[in-house]
Design a protein around this motif. Sequence first.
Motif, short mmCIF file in Angstrom:
data_model
loop_
_atom_site.label_atom_id
_atom_site.label_comp_id
_atom_site.label_asym_id
_atom_site.label_seq_id
_atom_site.Cartn_x
_atom_site.Cartn_y
_atom_site.Cartn_z
N SER A 96 50.60 42.62 30.14
CA SER A 96 49.99 43.94 30.16
C SER A 96 49.46 44.24 31.55
O SER A 96 48.65 43.51 32.10
N LEU A 97 49.97 45.28 32.13
CA LEU A 97 49.54 45.68 33.47
C LEU A 97 48.84 47.02 33.35
O LEU A 97 49.41 47.97 32.83
N GLN A 247 46.35 43.66 39.63
CA GLN A 247 46.05 42.47 38.87
C GLN A 247 46.43 42.66 37.42
O GLN A 247 46.35 43.76 36.89
N GLY A 248 46.82 41.60 36.79
CA GLY A 248 47.24 41.70 35.41
C GLY A 248 46.97 40.41 34.67
O GLY A 248 46.48 39.44 35.25
N GLN A 249 47.29 40.43 33.43
CA GLN A 249 46.93 39.31 32.59
C GLN A 249 47.87 39.27 31.41
O GLN A 249 48.28 40.30 30.90
#
Lengths: 252, 252
Positions: A96-97, A247-249
């Motif tokens: 998910s960005l 940034q993403g995760q």
Amino acid sequence: MVFPDSAARNRPSARAATAQVLAPYALVREYLKHGLSVGRWPPGALMPSDSELVAQFGVSRMTVTRALRELQTDGLVTRVQGLGTYAAHLAQVSSSLTIRDLHEEITARGHRHHARVHLSRQQRATAGLAGQLGLAPGAPVFHTLIVHFEDDVALQCEDRFVNPRCAPNYLKTDFTKITPTHYLLQVAPLWEAQYSIEAGAPRVREARLLGIPGDEPCLIIVRRTVNRDIPITLARLVHPGSRYRVQGQFKP
Amino acid sequence: MVFPDSAARNRPSARAATAQVLAPYALVREYLKHGLSVGRWPPGALMPSDSELVAQFGVSRMTVTRALRELQTDGLVTRVQGLGTYAAHLAQVSSSLTIRDLHEEITARGHRHHARVHLSRQQRATAGLAGQLGLAPGAPVFHTLIVHFEDDVALQCEDRFVNPRCAPNYLKTDFTKITPTHYLLQVAPLWEAQYSIEAGAPRVREARLLGIPGDEPCLIIVRRTVNRDIPITLARLVHPGSRYRVQGQFKP
DNA sequence: CAGTGGTCTAGACCACATA
DNA sequence: ATGTGGTCTAGACCACTGT
């Protein structure tokens, strides 16, 4: 990890009594997720069937179904009718960005945001642009060129074309107060976007507007937005590499 | 958009007869999605309650619930117990970004992939690295430095540290045959990752290994992967800006 | 109190894949 | 024929929010 026991857990009263017990569907989901994480079902392996889980946990099939559907939409399992449920091959990690409105992102960091509008006009679409926006070549389009600052440091050069059909009053907006992204979200609340992120050198004008050397690496995001098959906007967002990162995760 | 009629649609025979009819839950979902896209329920507006939808569509509540839950996980509506369902504020667009295993990505394009291993050894963790991997400073870590080629063009320089506790046999792998990403996915199938994407100049060694000028803008991805609270790996992936881009898509 | 969403059940019919 | 997942129903209890 909790075991499929459930006889006690299944009584609603027991659920209400204890504070933070997982709902049965979540219990099944976490049980399976845990098994996947410890390699109990390696990628491609056949996992327990619906009916087996129904029996193990003493819940109804709808409950099991929900747990498995959540794992499926998270990409952790693959279900095939007539065959069974399989542990997914996580060959590709879909993450998910989040791309937020820049104004929000900056103020959320406790900094000041302001924008300088260098261009805000109507012009005629070139052939390539017209194709991207679903217009006839030479048709009028809106064009804005805005530089966004975080505490007086240039953070983004936003070069944007907008389909007049979707936002006829676009140029009347005061872009020093409302970002184009924010305005367009109001006009077309539900949308669909494709974008690419790449590194490259800024164009000459972009370097000048951002106040950076012409050879500074920049993070360039090109985004095309569509609402119900009607292209809305095409944006090129150029960020000095030293001042911006995405940034993403990924969290199953 | 189809209307809530359903009397006929609801007969399973009718569903089977026609080829590609939407299932009732999908019908409800699309009905609401359409209303959101045309602004029938502007962001923040109160949407129909479960029971209203049950009555309108003539379906059971479970069906309505499923439709609404899908919209909720897509971030299109907000549901509050005791209050109702509200159209979401799409202030931030959360999108799906796919980071695939490079080998797969290249072969999927119909090209050849090969890798050159420049480093594959055990070394002692510096303080900063140890912190990132949850190890004691000076503890042993695995370190690989691999350049990946697409049809003999250098595409990525992969500088990676691995926690030996998670993948004790990591260094025994032949990385010209199996990419580190692929191997680690097998060892720790379920994971959680944080990453950042930025533009910058390559390090001197990276430029040399990639065969690019030292001032060529590069897309740099730094990714940290964790499995069940145990850090697995920390990777720095450097791509020549002219040869690589990340693409993504947002689709409600 | 009435209305809302959150969740569960027991059973059902279907399409699909394998044997 | 059997077992799988995909979907739906009718009703239920709960927790929460407002009046």
